[in-house]
Design an enzyme around this catalytic site. Structure first.
Site, PDB file in Angstrom:
ATOM      1  N   HIS A   1       3.698   6.094  -3.760  1.00 52.42           N
ATOM      2  CA  HIS A   1       3.252   6.267  -2.385  1.00 52.42           C
ATOM      3  C   HIS A   1       1.725   6.376  -2.275  1.00 52.42           C
ATOM      4  O   HIS A   1       1.079   5.462  -1.775  1.00 52.42           O
ATOM      5  CB  HIS A   1       3.922   7.452  -1.683  1.00 52.42           C
ATOM      6  CG  HIS A   1       5.391   7.342  -1.564  1.00 52.42           C
ATOM      7  ND1 HIS A   1       6.020   6.285  -0.942  1.00 52.42           N
ATOM      8  CD2 HIS A   1       6.393   8.153  -2.006  1.00 52.42           C
ATOM      9  CE1 HIS A   1       7.323   6.441  -0.991  1.00 52.42           C
ATOM     10  NE2 HIS A   1       7.590   7.560  -1.641  1.00 52.42           N
TER      11      HIS A   1
ATOM     12  N   ASP B   1      12.815   2.019  -1.965  1.00 52.12           N
ATOM     13  CA  ASP B   1      12.898   3.460  -1.737  1.00 52.12           C
ATOM     14  C   ASP B   1      14.221   3.862  -1.092  1.00 52.12           C
ATOM     15  O   ASP B   1      15.247   3.904  -1.741  1.00 52.12           O
ATOM     16  CB  ASP B   1      11.690   3.911  -0.918  1.00 52.12           C
ATOM     17  CG  ASP B   1      11.431   5.408  -1.019  1.00 52.12           C
ATOM     18  OD1 ASP B   1      12.327   6.153  -1.449  1.00 52.12           O
ATOM     19  OD2 ASP B   1      10.324   5.842  -0.670  1.00 52.12           O
TER      20      ASP B   1
END
Length: 454
Positions: free
Chosen positions: A281, A332
């Site tokens: 991220h 994800d």
């Protein structure tokens, strides 16, 4: 099972462009033996070339960061009776799902996610796996039964996808807080217990298609000292190491309150990262910290669709690119499984935020080539996998694109990469191979099943 074969598509991706008259020779061990041109390239004995007219060949896509079970959240957590939601309200829905699932439900969701990935051209996935126990016992030496570890291996094998299983160290339920409720199903009581669980898993892997990597969930689930210890041991065992970093502003605030500095800076002070560290991220990471990460060989995994879905924010991608930090992509939460869409969102989100085009581009200015590299070789490098490229010695993990699909019809070779990335969907991908073993996913527009893939 693979076989000796020569794949001769009308167009083949060579790393920078689609080119004609390229032959990919695959050995019986499932690895590429040679990439050559024209009839003069020759063919392995007993493996005549079978042409794929009207098709394009490229490396299979590599999904560097997945939580397969979260596919079960589709249709959930998208109502906001109390007003706008956030990552933290979404997490409540995720914990509700965790509390509901039994072993069969977990396996079924994982299988569905992996099958959907393969049909979308994903031939390898890094499964960031923290939901590990059916019956948690955080006081036990191992933390629980680890039954869901084996369920993941079985699901990946049934889907035929290459799996880099990334068991996750998860000891605390927040900075300085104990695990509670559904979090108990994530429990790892100590680094020693963590490595024992990985050693047990290693014996259960299919060596042809399954490998391990290591991870700590985040600084919410482990201390800086524990993460440093885990990272050092992963390096000693030659395993890639992944960790969530600075996805949410509240995460940063909690770490600053506890330790006096933000997560990435804190980790860099404790770790000695090399090429095998992937920070996932980095949505709110400071420019100086991103530069320090790149300077020490770290990679960054970005998950554009999930980061948009959760309202995380937008990473400073121009700065990441300036530092030269290698990038990879992940699906994800698997709310939508499309690596083609992840690629275009990686660029499009930056266009909206920066009010300019061509943010992600190769040295010669090609956006699609840069995005395809991130979604193939970039993900493979992050997971320590020998795939994601059409080169001798790499696994023959391949994807076949239908040039006759309406989304691509009429595209010239020089524009095909951009048309695929920016104008097409996974419906254009008609077949994939993992280790040279083929799987058809949908009928091409011309209605012809390719004999070369039999």
């Amino acid at each position: 099972m693979s076989r000796r074969q020569v794949v001769a598509a009308e167009l083949t991706w060579t790393g920078e462009r689609f080119e004609r008259d390229v032959r990919v020779e695959v050995g019986a061990d499932g690895r590429i033996e040679r990439v050559g041109r024209g009839e003069g390239a020759g063919a392995p004995a007993g493996a005549p070339a079978r042409p794929l007219p009207g098709r394009a060949l490229l490396p299979g896509l590599v999904n560097a960061h997945s939580h397969a079970f979260q596919r079960g959240l589709r249709g959930r957590g998208e109502s906001y009776p109390e007003g706008g939601g956030s990552f933290w309200t979404w997490r409540r829905a995720m914990y509700e799902l965790v509390g509901e699932l039994d072993e069969e439900g977990f396996r079924r969701l994982s299988l569905a996610a992996f099958r959907e990935m393969r049909a979308a051209g994903v031939t390898a996935v890094g499964e960031f796996h923290y939901f590990r126990h059916l019956r948690p016992d955080p006081g036990a030496p191992a933390g629980g039964d680890h039954l869901l570890d084996r369920a993941l291996l079985a699901a990946a094998a049934a889907a035929g996808v290459r799996l880099a299983l990334i068991p996750v160290y998860y000891r605390t339920g927040g900075v300085g807080r104990p695990l509670e409720g559904p979090q108990l199903r994530f429990a790892t009581p100590s680094p020693e217990a963590y490595w024992r669980s990985l050693e047990a898993l290693a014996a259960a892997l299919d060596p042809a298609t399954q490998t391990l990597a290591a991870a700590a969930h985040s600084l919410r689930a482990a201390t800086p000292g524990e993460i440093a210890e885990l990272c050092r041991e992963a390096g000693r065992r030659r395993l890639p190491f992944h960790v969530h970093v600075e996805e949410q502003r509240r995460e940063i605030e909690e770490v600053v309150d506890a330790y006096g500095e933000p997560p990435l800076r804190l980790l860099l002070r404790h770790l000695e990262p090399g090429d095998d560290l992937t920070a996932v991220h980095c949505t709110h990471s400071a420019a100086a910290d991103l530069e320090a990460l790149a300077g020490r060989g770290g990679r960054v995994a970005i998950c554009p669709l999930t980061e948009a879905s959760l309202g995380d924010g937008i990473a400073d991608l121009p700065r990441l690119l300036e530092t030269g930090s290698p990038l990879c992509l992940g699906t994800d939460s698997n709310a939508r499984i499309s690596m083609l869409e992840e690629m275009r969102w990686l660029e499009y989100v930056q266009r909206l935020a920066r009010e300019r085009r061509g943010v992600v581009r190769s040295p010669d200015g090609e956006v699609a080539a840069a995005l395809l590299g991130i979604a193939t070789a970039g993900g493979a490098a992050s997971l320590g996998l020998d795939c994601g490229r059409l080169e001798a010695g790499a696994w023959a993990d391949l994807a076949v694109v239908d040039l006759g699909h309406p989304a691509l019809a009429g595209c010239a070779a020089e524009g095909l990469a951009a048309a695929l990335v920016f104008g097409a969907s996974e419906e254009t991908i008609v077949a994939t191979a993992v280790g040279g073993a083929w799987m058809r996913h949908r009928l091409p527009a011309d209605g012809r099943e390719d004999a070369a893939l039999d």
